[in-house]
Write a protein that holds these residues in place. Structure first.
Motif, PDB file in Angstrom:
ATOM      1  N   TYR A 111       0.524  -1.092  -0.023  1.00  0.00           N
ATOM      2  CA  TYR A 111       0.301   0.132  -0.279  1.00  0.00           C
ATOM      3  C   TYR A 111       0.823   1.413  -0.225  1.00  0.00           C
ATOM      4  O   TYR A 111       2.058   1.128  -0.107  1.00  0.00           O
ATOM      5  N   TRP A 112       0.628   2.546  -0.056  1.00  0.00           N
ATOM      6  CA  TRP A 112       1.001   2.995  -0.216  1.00  0.00           C
ATOM      7  C   TRP A 112       0.736   3.968   1.225  1.00  0.00           C
ATOM      8  O   TRP A 112      -0.436   3.989   1.704  1.00  0.00           O
ATOM      9  N   SER A 113       1.514   5.105   1.795  1.00  0.00           N
ATOM     10  CA  SER A 113       1.678   6.658   2.629  1.00  0.00           C
ATOM     11  C   SER A 113       1.768   7.842   2.613  1.00  0.00           C
ATOM     12  O   SER A 113       2.633   7.973   1.469  1.00  0.00           O
ATOM     13  N   TYR A 114       0.857   8.227   2.346  1.00  0.00           N
ATOM     14  CA  TYR A 114       1.609   9.713   2.215  1.00  0.00           C
ATOM     15  C   TYR A 114       1.650  11.007   3.378  1.00  0.00           C
ATOM     16  O   TYR A 114       0.293  11.276   4.308  1.00  0.00           O
ATOM     17  N   ALA A 115       2.030  11.650   3.178  1.00  0.00           N
ATOM     18  CA  ALA A 115       2.525  13.247   4.396  1.00  0.00           C
ATOM     19  C   ALA A 115       2.427  14.162   3.828  1.00  0.00           C
ATOM     20  O   ALA A 115       2.954  14.502   2.692  1.00  0.00           O
ATOM     21  N   TYR A 116       1.707  15.109   4.589  1.00  0.00           N
ATOM     22  CA  TYR A 116       1.839  16.459   3.897  1.00  0.00           C
ATOM     23  C   TYR A 116       2.594  17.351   4.759  1.00  0.00           C
ATOM     24  O   TYR A 116       2.138  18.162   5.673  1.00  0.00           O
ATOM     25  N   PRO A 117       4.174  17.104   4.594  1.00  0.00           N
ATOM     26  CA  PRO A 117       4.629  17.648   5.229  1.00  0.00           C
ATOM     27  C   PRO A 117       4.396  19.812   5.396  1.00  0.00           C
ATOM     28  O   PRO A 117       5.160  20.756   6.330  1.00  0.00           O
TER      29      PRO A 117
END
Length: 279
Positions: free
Chosen positions: A143-149
């Motif tokens: 799966y994918w993990s998304y971060a919004y720094p």
């Protein structure tokens, strides 16, 4: 039992119509941002980079078709004009300076004509412009993990949803981005090599553990856009979709405010969605 020429013609016409129907059917069923039944062309473009890829593809197709027809014409001429019956006394010519110069220079000019737009497209893809938003995408098994720094440093996972369409592409939580903004995507892998690929945006880049690659896109239209991991990464490689929801600036700002409160302190096991939390 022999068929008349009229019946043969009608059968050939029927086959041609059927083929044309299937060909145009792919375009009829096509939907922005995802594959379509009987699709035989590139996906509809959703970004400036993909516009250039489509143009370059069509340019090469025309060029290859012209070269193929030219070579076919030469072969037909040779077969008809220089066979033993039509030309019983063959020429003993061994060299022709003009022809040798032409068949050396013309391919060189053709390759230069291909190289110029090719390098221009390559630089467009690799030269990341000043970004309006940065997102970190981490490939994991599977799966994918998304971060919004840039927007509160929240992070969430995106897994394939069994009950969502399109099949094998729907996810529980999509990456959400604003329309007409330059999105820089930093890509890495947590375990093995993955690949972050979005056909409608002309994006494909490896996600390698211990290395941070980056790519970019600028979505020209709102809607859902789908891709998949494009690197063989294990037994569930086929079940690792990428889903990006492109929204207006106002919708994105509203989503970010909600996400900041819910996911800033949460782990990657907390899920986010543009449409609200998954039930």
């Amino acid at each position: 039992m022999r068929m008349s020429m009229g019946r043969v013609g009608r059968h050939l016409l029927g086959l041609a119509v059927a083929g044309l129907t299937l060909a145009t059917g792919g375009a009829a069923f096509a939907e922005l941002g995802q594959p379509a039944p009987w699709e035989w062309t590139l996906q509809q473009s959703g970004s400036p980079v993909m516009d250039n890829i489509v143009w370059f593809h069509n340019f090469l197709f025309v060029l290859i078709a012209l070269i193929t027809l030219f070579v076919l014409a030469l072969l037909v001429i040779v077969v008809i004009k220089f066979n033993a019956r039509a030309n019983p006394v063959p020429s003993r010519t061994t060299h022709n300076t003009l022809i040798e110069v032409v068949w050396t220079l013309v391919p060189v000019l053709i390759l230069v004509g291909i190289a110029v737009p090719s390098f221009r497209l390559l630089f467009l893809e690799l030269d990341v412009p000043k970004a309006d938003l940065t997102i970190k995408a981490t490939g994991k098994q599977w799966y994918w993990s998304y971060a919004y720094p840039d927007n509160g440093k929240f992070e969430f996972d995106s897994l394939m949803a069994q009950d969502k369409q399109p099949r094998l592409l729907g996810v529980d939580n999509e990456m959400v981005v604003p329309v007409n903004k330059v999105i820089r995507v930093q890509v890495t892998g947590a375990d093995v090599i993955h690949a972050f690929a979005l056909p409608a945006f002309g994006v494909k880049i490896d996600a390698i553990p211990g290395r941070l690659n980056e790519t970019w896109f600028k979505a020209a239209k709102t809607g859902m856009f789908y891709g998949q991991c494009s690197e063989l990464c294990g037994k569930d490689h086929a079940f690792m979709p990428i889903a990006i929801r492109v929204v207006s600036d106002q919708e994105f700002a509203s989503w970010v405010e909600t996400a900041k409160k819910k996911f800033a302190s949460g782990g990657t096991s907390t899920y986010a969605s543009a449409g609200g939390p998954t039930q």
